[in-house]
Design an enzyme around this catalytic site. Structure first.
Site, PDB file in Angstrom:
ATOM      1  N   SER A 135      16.260  -2.017  -8.586  1.00  0.00           N
ATOM      2  CA  SER A 135      15.975  -0.727  -7.963  1.00  0.00           C
ATOM      3  C   SER A 135      17.084  -0.442  -6.949  1.00  0.00           C
ATOM      4  O   SER A 135      17.258  -1.192  -5.989  1.00  0.00           O
ATOM      5  CB  SER A 135      14.610  -0.797  -7.265  1.00  0.00           C
ATOM      6  OG  SER A 135      14.382   0.360  -6.504  1.00  0.00           O
ATOM      7  N   LYS A 161      16.951   1.363 -11.911  1.00  0.00           N
ATOM      8  CA  LYS A 161      16.171   2.482 -11.359  1.00  0.00           C
ATOM      9  C   LYS A 161      16.939   3.018 -10.170  1.00  0.00           C
ATOM     10  O   LYS A 161      17.446   2.239  -9.360  1.00  0.00           O
ATOM     11  CB  LYS A 161      14.800   1.953 -10.940  1.00  0.00           C
ATOM     12  CG  LYS A 161      14.018   2.840  -9.990  1.00  0.00           C
ATOM     13  CD  LYS A 161      12.580   2.357  -9.896  1.00  0.00           C
ATOM     14  CE  LYS A 161      12.125   2.198  -8.454  1.00  0.00           C
ATOM     15  NZ  LYS A 161      10.736   1.691  -8.368  1.00  0.00           N
ATOM     16  N   LYS A 163      16.809   5.664  -6.821  1.00  0.00           N
ATOM     17  CA  LYS A 163      15.933   6.450  -5.946  1.00  0.00           C
ATOM     18  C   LYS A 163      16.475   7.878  -5.891  1.00  0.00           C
ATOM     19  O   LYS A 163      17.701   8.081  -5.854  1.00  0.00           O
ATOM     20  CB  LYS A 163      15.912   5.834  -4.546  1.00  0.00           C
ATOM     21  CG  LYS A 163      15.268   4.459  -4.495  1.00  0.00           C
ATOM     22  CD  LYS A 163      13.776   4.535  -4.744  1.00  0.00           C
ATOM     23  CE  LYS A 163      13.092   3.193  -4.472  1.00  0.00           C
ATOM     24  NZ  LYS A 163      11.635   3.271  -4.642  1.00  0.00           N
ATOM     25  N   ASP A 188      13.036   7.204  -9.260  1.00  0.00           N
ATOM     26  CA  ASP A 188      11.828   7.077  -8.419  1.00  0.00           C
ATOM     27  C   ASP A 188      11.965   7.982  -7.200  1.00  0.00           C
ATOM     28  O   ASP A 188      12.891   7.824  -6.401  1.00  0.00           O
ATOM     29  CB  ASP A 188      11.666   5.613  -7.985  1.00  0.00           C
ATOM     30  CG  ASP A 188      10.360   5.358  -7.228  1.00  0.00           C
ATOM     31  OD1 ASP A 188       9.561   6.307  -7.060  1.00  0.00           O
ATOM     32  OD2 ASP A 188      10.147   4.205  -6.796  1.00  0.00           O
ATOM     33  N   GLU A 218       9.349   8.386 -11.800  1.00  0.00           N
ATOM     34  CA  GLU A 218       8.302   7.741 -11.010  1.00  0.00           C
ATOM     35  C   GLU A 218       7.903   8.578  -9.794  1.00  0.00           C
ATOM     36  O   GLU A 218       8.771   9.007  -9.016  1.00  0.00           O
ATOM     37  CB  GLU A 218       8.815   6.360 -10.581  1.00  0.00           C
ATOM     38  CG  GLU A 218       7.783   5.467  -9.912  1.00  0.00           C
ATOM     39  CD  GLU A 218       8.356   4.083  -9.579  1.00  0.00           C
ATOM     40  OE1 GLU A 218       9.428   3.716 -10.131  1.00  0.00           O
ATOM     41  OE2 GLU A 218       7.749   3.382  -8.755  1.00  0.00           O
ATOM     42  N   ASP A 243       3.090   5.416  -9.226  1.00  0.00           N
ATOM     43  CA  ASP A 243       3.146   4.218  -8.392  1.00  0.00           C
ATOM     44  C   ASP A 243       2.124   4.430  -7.271  1.00  0.00           C
ATOM     45  O   ASP A 243       0.941   4.058  -7.404  1.00  0.00           O
ATOM     46  CB  ASP A 243       4.593   4.046  -7.865  1.00  0.00           C
ATOM     47  CG  ASP A 243       4.775   2.913  -6.858  1.00  0.00           C
ATOM     48  OD1 ASP A 243       3.781   2.324  -6.429  1.00  0.00           O
ATOM     49  OD2 ASP A 243       5.935   2.622  -6.479  1.00  0.00           O
ATOM     50  N   LYS A 267       1.521  -2.727  -8.966  1.00  0.00           N
ATOM     51  CA  LYS A 267       1.868  -3.625  -7.857  1.00  0.00           C
ATOM     52  C   LYS A 267       0.545  -4.204  -7.370  1.00  0.00           C
ATOM     53  O   LYS A 267      -0.341  -3.449  -6.969  1.00  0.00           O
ATOM     54  CB  LYS A 267       2.511  -2.851  -6.697  1.00  0.00           C
ATOM     55  CG  LYS A 267       3.881  -2.264  -7.000  1.00  0.00           C
ATOM     56  CD  LYS A 267       4.386  -1.440  -5.824  1.00  0.00           C
ATOM     57  CE  LYS A 267       5.763  -0.842  -6.124  1.00  0.00           C
ATOM     58  NZ  LYS A 267       6.167   0.151  -5.111  1.00  0.00           N
ATOM     59  N   GLY A 295       7.949  -3.558  -7.435  1.00  0.00           N
ATOM     60  CA  GLY A 295       8.302  -4.524  -6.399  1.00  0.00           C
ATOM     61  C   GLY A 295       8.239  -3.883  -5.028  1.00  0.00           C
ATOM     62  O   GLY A 295       8.263  -2.655  -4.902  1.00  0.00           O
TER      63      GLY A 295
HETATM   64  O1  OSB Z   1       8.642   2.657  -4.770  1.00  0.00           O
HETATM   65  O2  OSB Z   1       8.993   1.015  -6.020  1.00  0.00           O
HETATM   66  C1  OSB Z   1       8.997   1.501  -4.893  1.00  0.00           C
HETATM   67  C2  OSB Z   1      10.522  -0.957  -2.375  1.00  0.00           C
HETATM   68  C3  OSB Z   1       9.669  -0.784  -1.312  1.00  0.00           C
HETATM   69  C4  OSB Z   1       8.649   0.125  -1.414  1.00  0.00           C
HETATM   70  C5  OSB Z   1       8.484   0.878  -2.572  1.00  0.00           C
HETATM   71  C6  OSB Z   1       9.326   0.708  -3.658  1.00  0.00           C
HETATM   72  C7  OSB Z   1      10.385  -0.211  -3.536  1.00  0.00           C
HETATM   73  C8  OSB Z   1      11.383  -0.441  -4.585  1.00  0.00           C
HETATM   74  C9  OSB Z   1      12.093  -1.771  -4.602  1.00  0.00           C
HETATM   75  O3  OSB Z   1      11.712   0.400  -5.393  1.00  0.00           O
HETATM   76  C10 OSB Z   1      11.624  -2.658  -5.703  1.00  0.00           C
HETATM   77  C11 OSB Z   1      12.065  -4.094  -5.512  1.00  0.00           C
HETATM   78  O4  OSB Z   1      13.159  -4.426  -5.946  1.00  0.00           O
HETATM   79  O5  OSB Z   1      11.316  -4.896  -4.915  1.00  0.00           O
HETATM   80 MG    MG Z   2       7.983   3.387  -6.691  1.00  0.00          MG
END
Ligand code: OSB
Ligand code: MG
Length: 373
Positions: A135, A161, A163, A188, A218, A243, A267, A295
């Site tokens: 990510s 992924k 952001k 995302d 996402e 999510d 999650k 994650g």
């Molecule tokens: O939205 O998936 C998410 C990290 C912290 C809070 C929300 C998210 C994330 C990530 C990182 O996208 C995912 C990872 O590599 O742990």
């Molecule tokens: Mg997310």
């Protein structure tokens, strides 16, 4: 398993590089580590709430409060044969899923150690290694984003992924797609298209993403919304993945019933624990809905749990579970997770979570400690 004593540790760990999402930028990540003692064994769980309420309303502070003031006094001294019994005992607390999940994980670790079974075995997972991706946070420009992504692709990540947020979406995704035509790519938004009440209208600016062959989009809309997502999904050919909006198996069922998404990011922290994650997995599998393991920048403790969860058969898309190196120079577990050449990570095999605490490293990152029992 009798929960005899429980310690909480508030941790702050420096990230290898700042991580920026639509809700903020962090240099270090906080969490609450749960340490549970019973029958001569000790189990660990990670509550993935961060310092700030940007992703969800939960923070390290709220988790600390809910656990120390309400949940721990209720469960200390009691015997729990499985996670469902613990969930029953915690059901007097509304919400606060991450707080509950941290304790539940510690119970799984204890039960696994007592029975000599790995978490994967207990959950019913099969694969020895799970497909993973990375990510990538918001970068200064589409050019630096492409550079960052190139670095991860060179390391072997086969799914990326990125952001996005309003003003930093279609162009960023187009730039990455142009540089990597065959890459498994997804975006995302972390609810960023719900700010200022615009919602739907703002999110329709994302329609050009449909031309980019993305795996999924996402969480474009509000963190507590299902209905607007169901209207939005009808406008997009690309699957919407939820999510933030899925916090219980009930919400997962309702989301699928109203067509609010075609994919779910699971999650364990967000949904109240591994038992609840399992229920959502089973529901989605029965309906042919793909799921993947999200994650929260976990430590080695939470990462071990994510790997076991992601080894269940319904997790057909790569997880946001990257190698330890992507997050931390020093982790609180002895084990460091590494990326295999086929963009997978091995699932731990030892009893329980299958990880051991690196106390020297842990002691450096403890901000506060609480003892009950
Ligand atoms: O939205 O998936 C998410 C990290 C912290 C809070 C929300 C998210 C994330 C990530 C990182 O996208 C995912 C990872 O590599 O742990
Ligand atoms: Mg997310």
């Amino acid at each position: 398993m009798k929960l005899e004593r429980i310690h909480l540790y508030h941790l702050r760990m420096k990230l290898q590089a700042p991580f920026e999402t639509s809700f903020g930028r962090i240099d270090s990540r906080e969490c609450v580590l749960v340490e549970a003692f019973g029958e001569g064994l000790v189990g660990y769980g990670e509550c993935p709430a961060d310092r700030d309420p940007g992703y969800s309303y939960e923070t390290c502070g709220t988790a600390w409060h809910i656990l120390s003031e309400f949940i721990l006094p209720e469960v200390i001294g009691r015997d729990f044969g499985n996670a469902d019994e613990l969930q029953q005992a915690m059901s007097f607390v509304r919400g606060h899923q991450m707080a509950k999940a941290g304790l539940e994980m510690a119970l799984w670790d204890l039960l696994g150690k007592a029975q000599g079974k790995s978490l994967q075995e207990m959950l019913g997972g099969g694969y020895e290694r799970v497909a993973v991706g990375v990510s990538v946070g918001l970068q200064a420009s589409p050019e630096t984003l492409v550079e960052r992504v190139s670095g991860y692709v060179a390391q072997g990540y086969a799914r990326v992924k990125i952001k996005i947020k309003p003003g930093r979406d279609v162009k960023d995704a187009q730039a990455v797609r142009e540089a990597f035509p065959g890459l498994r790519l997804q975006v995302d938004a972390n609810s960023a298209y719900a700010l200022g009440g615009a919602g739907m209208e703002d999110a329709l600016h994302l329609l050009p993403l449909d031309a980019l062959n993305l795996l999924l989009i996402e969480q474009p809309l509000a963190e507590d919304d299902l209905w607007e997502h169901s209207k939005l999904q009808k406008q997009f050919a690309t699957p919407i993945c939820l999510d933030e909006s899925i916090t219980t198996p009930r919400h997962a069922r309702q989301a699928l019933e109203m067509g609010a998404c075609r994919v779910i990011n699971i999650k364990a922290g967000r949904v109240g624990g591994l038992s609840q994650a399992l229920a959502i997995h089973d529901l989605c599998q029965a309906q042919g809905i793909p799921v993947w393991c999200g994650g929260m920048l976990e430590t080695g403790v939470g990462r071990a749990s994510n790997l076991a969860l992601a080894s269940l058969p319904g997790f057909t898309l790569p997880g946001d579970i990257s190698a330890t190196d992507r997050y931390y120079a020093e982790d609180i577990t002895q084990e460091r997770f590494t990326l295999n050449a086929d963009s997978t990570i091995d699932v731990p095999k030892g009893a329980g979570l299958g990880v051991e605490i690196n106390w020297k490293a842990l002691e450096k990152v403890i901000l506060a400690k609480h003892e009950t029992g």
